[in-house]
Structures are given as C-alpha cells and as structure tokens.
Enzyme design. Structure first.
Site, mmCIF file in Angstrom:
data_model
loop_
_atom_site.group_PDB
_atom_site.id
_atom_site.type_symbol
_atom_site.label_atom_id
_atom_site.label_comp_id
_atom_site.label_asym_id
_atom_site.label_seq_id
_atom_site.Cartn_x
_atom_site.Cartn_y
_atom_site.Cartn_z
ATOM 1 N N LYS A 229 0.804 -1.225 0.000
ATOM 2 C CA LYS A 229 0.000 0.000 0.000
ATOM 3 C C LYS A 229 0.835 1.272 0.000
ATOM 4 O O LYS A 229 2.008 1.265 0.348
ATOM 5 C CB LYS A 229 -0.987 -0.022 1.177
ATOM 6 C CG LYS A 229 -2.165 -0.954 0.856
ATOM 7 C CD LYS A 229 -3.312 -0.842 1.801
ATOM 8 C CE LYS A 229 -4.428 -1.776 1.299
ATOM 9 N NZ LYS A 229 -5.512 -1.928 2.255
ATOM 10 N N ARG A 263 -3.937 -9.838 5.214
ATOM 11 C CA ARG A 263 -4.253 -9.954 3.786
ATOM 12 C C ARG A 263 -3.059 -9.459 2.982
ATOM 13 O O ARG A 263 -2.607 -8.332 3.179
ATOM 14 C CB ARG A 263 -5.496 -9.111 3.486
ATOM 15 C CG ARG A 263 -5.989 -9.164 2.058
ATOM 16 C CD ARG A 263 -7.249 -8.310 1.895
ATOM 17 N NE ARG A 263 -7.745 -8.343 0.539
ATOM 18 C CZ ARG A 263 -7.311 -7.553 -0.437
ATOM 19 N NH1 ARG A 263 -6.373 -6.669 -0.208
ATOM 20 N NH2 ARG A 263 -7.820 -7.648 -1.650
HETATM 21 C C1 8Y7 Z 1 -8.218 -4.221 1.606
HETATM 22 C C2 8Y7 Z 1 -9.253 -5.029 1.111
HETATM 23 C C3 8Y7 Z 1 -8.284 -3.997 -0.534
HETATM 24 C C4 8Y7 Z 1 -7.999 -4.201 3.020
HETATM 25 C C5 8Y7 Z 1 -9.826 -5.761 3.205
HETATM 26 C C6 8Y7 Z 1 -5.328 -3.401 -1.902
HETATM 27 C C7 8Y7 Z 1 -10.228 -5.500 -1.132
HETATM 28 C C8 8Y7 Z 1 -6.527 -2.577 -2.112
HETATM 29 N N1 8Y7 Z 1 -7.605 -3.601 0.553
HETATM 30 N N2 8Y7 Z 1 -10.051 -5.790 1.892
HETATM 31 N N3 8Y7 Z 1 -9.281 -4.869 -0.232
HETATM 32 N N4 8Y7 Z 1 -8.840 -4.993 3.764
HETATM 33 N N5 8Y7 Z 1 -10.596 -6.497 4.033
HETATM 34 O O1 8Y7 Z 1 -4.243 -2.761 -1.830
HETATM 35 O O2 8Y7 Z 1 -7.161 -3.510 3.566
HETATM 36 O O3 8Y7 Z 1 -5.351 -4.613 -1.847
HETATM 37 S S1 8Y7 Z 1 -8.005 -3.495 -2.184
#
Ligand code: 8Y7
Length: 285
Positions: A229, A263
C-alpha cells in the site's frame, strides 16, 4: 505485549477457521485493472495456478476480487463482476480444500458465492450497498466489515476526522457490527478491518497502526491489509514492486497488536513474518 483474547473460531459457511493463532489471506485479483498486478491473473487457469501457489505457501484463505477498489477504477456492472468471479470461485472450491473469500459489495455476487461454496464475504463497503446486509444475512458465510468513508473514487479527497482516527474507526465498525447483529448475523461470523489506505492520510494510517490495539475492545478478530500500500510507498519512497520489507514490518506490528488475519499479495514471506512474530508473542503470554 503478548497473546491476547481467548481462542476464536470463525464460522465460514460449512467450515470453521481457527483464529487462536494468526492466519494469512492471499489476494487473488481477477480484475483487468488492479493496480499492482493488473491483468496478470485474469484468466481462469492462471488464477487457479496462482491460488495453488499461495495455498502451498501457507495461505489459509484465498480472497477473490472482481471489482478493483483502486481510486479511479472503472465501475463494474453486477453481471461483469459475476462473470469474473463466479468461474474462479467455482473452480477453486472444486480443486482445493480451502477457505475462499469473495471481495465484493454486490448482493448478487454474495449470494452466488455462497451457492458455489465460498466461506467468506470481504466487503470494503461493510454491507452498506443497497440489499447487501440482507443478502449477507441470507448466507451462512463469514463477513469482513472494513472501514471506509465514501467510495473508492472520492475517499482520498481530503479525508478528515473529528476525533482520533482509531476512535472514529472503532465507532464506525461498532455501528456496522451492530447492524449485522440486528439483521440476524451471528457475532462469530464477523471479522473487523480498519481499512488501511481507505479514506485515510499517511498520518492517519501510521496512527491507526500504532493504536490498532484499541480495536480489540470490539471483541471480534481483526483483519489487516497493508500489502504494497501507498503508506509504505510514501514513507519509504518505494514503488509498488519494492514494498515487501515495509509490508512485512507492518504485518508483524499488526499481529503484535492483535490482528488475526493478514491480507497480502506476498504469502510466503508474510507467513514467515507472522509465524515468527507469533512465536515471540506466545512465549510472553
Ligand atoms: C483491503 C481489502 C483492498 C484491506 C480488506 C489493496 C479488497 C486494495 N484492501 N479488503 N481490499 N482490507 N478487508 O491494496 O485492507 O489490496 S483493495
């Protein structure tokens, strides 16, 4: 710091996820425009192959996404999202004995994912889209409620909070948790996520990580996504392909502050970072 909270079992459709120790969720983007691996895994075979690799690397969950939440990303129609996500979910369930999460805010996609055997709904809009709360309640899936203000295409326009960021995030998540409970979704199906990078400045993101422990007061497992990020890019002046070390540092901090699901795009190194961190925490508790 040490190991906090009692052991947690998350109900995920016909499966249970043991969160008494931290788990890693691997990201599987099936959008043609995702910002860091755009288009690479759009095709079914490549997606399945990548999921297999992440599972072999130690991922406990595969998060399949068909709608990019990147700022400025194209809006995807319900049918286009279904067409991208459903074949991948179906094949993953068929091929692997693994927990499949679907990154969606779309009620029809939630219902189809449940029908195909997915175990979790990961909704960056925390079930605020029309019909989403009701759709999720009709399924037996686990649900990740993530904090965001506004929509991906306007959320970074001058994010501002009256109170301390962690308090605002905690009260928004508490409100969504309450909405789920009122809709008949059991607490042991819910995980909470502060939403790093969503409607937050760099300072907000850094503060939120520092004070992540505040969110443990909500008594639900925490999921954290920091992989690649911009908070890493901005702090370290690194392009998206050079943010791994920064992401591992943040993943380790998040686990030390109570996060139970991380994640990430980079499963193998994240599993090692999380397990190393956990070995230390366990010894101190
Ligand atoms: C997150 C996410 C994304 C996060 C959850 C990326 C779909 C952007 N970020 N879902 N999604 N938490 N739960 O950089 O921080 O992956 S998208």
């Amino acid at each position: 710091m040490g190991v906090s909270g009692s052991s947690e079992i998350l109900l995920c459709n016909h499966r249970q996820l043991d969160l008494s120790s931290p788990r890693v969720m691997g990201i599987l983007n099936v959008t043609p425009d995702s910002f860091s691996d755009g288009g690479q895994y759009s095709h079914l075979d490549a997606a399945i192959h990548h999921a297999e690799r992440m599972l072999n690397d130690g991922a406990a969950i595969i998060d399949v996404g068909g709608e990019s939440t990147r700022p400025g990303a194209d809006v995807v129609s319900e049918q286009a999202e279904l067409d991208r996500v459903a074949p991948v979910v179906e094949k993953l369930v068929e091929e692997f004995d693994a927990l499949i999460s679907v990154d969606t805010s779309t009620p029809a996609v939630m219902l189809e994912a449940a029908r195909l055997g997915a175990g979790m709904i990961n909704d960056v809009r925390s079930l605020k889209r029309e019909g989403a709360l009701e759709a999720a309640a009709r399924t037996p899936l686990a649900i990740c409620l993530m904090h965001m203000v506004g929509e991906p295409d306007n959320m970074q326009h001058d994010p501002y909070y009256e109170q301390a960021i962690e308090e605002e995030v905690a009260s928004c998540l508490a409100e969504r948790l309450e909405a789920c409970l009122s809709a008949g979704i059991a607490a042991n199906r819910i995980v909470l996520d502060p939403g790093f990078g969503f409607a937050k400045t760099l300072t907000h993101n850094l503060c939120l990580m520092n004070r992540l422990e505040c969110l443990n007061a909500l008594k639900r497992p925490l999921l954290v996504g920091v992989s690649r990020k911009s908070m890493i890019g901005k702090t370290l002046d690194r392009n998206v392909d050079a943010r791994l070390a920064g992401g591992l540092a943040l993943a380790s901090m998040a686990v030390a502050r109570g996060a139970r699901i991380i994640r990430t795009h980079d499963v193998a190194p994240t599993v090692d970072a999380v397990n190393m961190t956990w070995a230390v925490l366990k010894e101190g508790s």
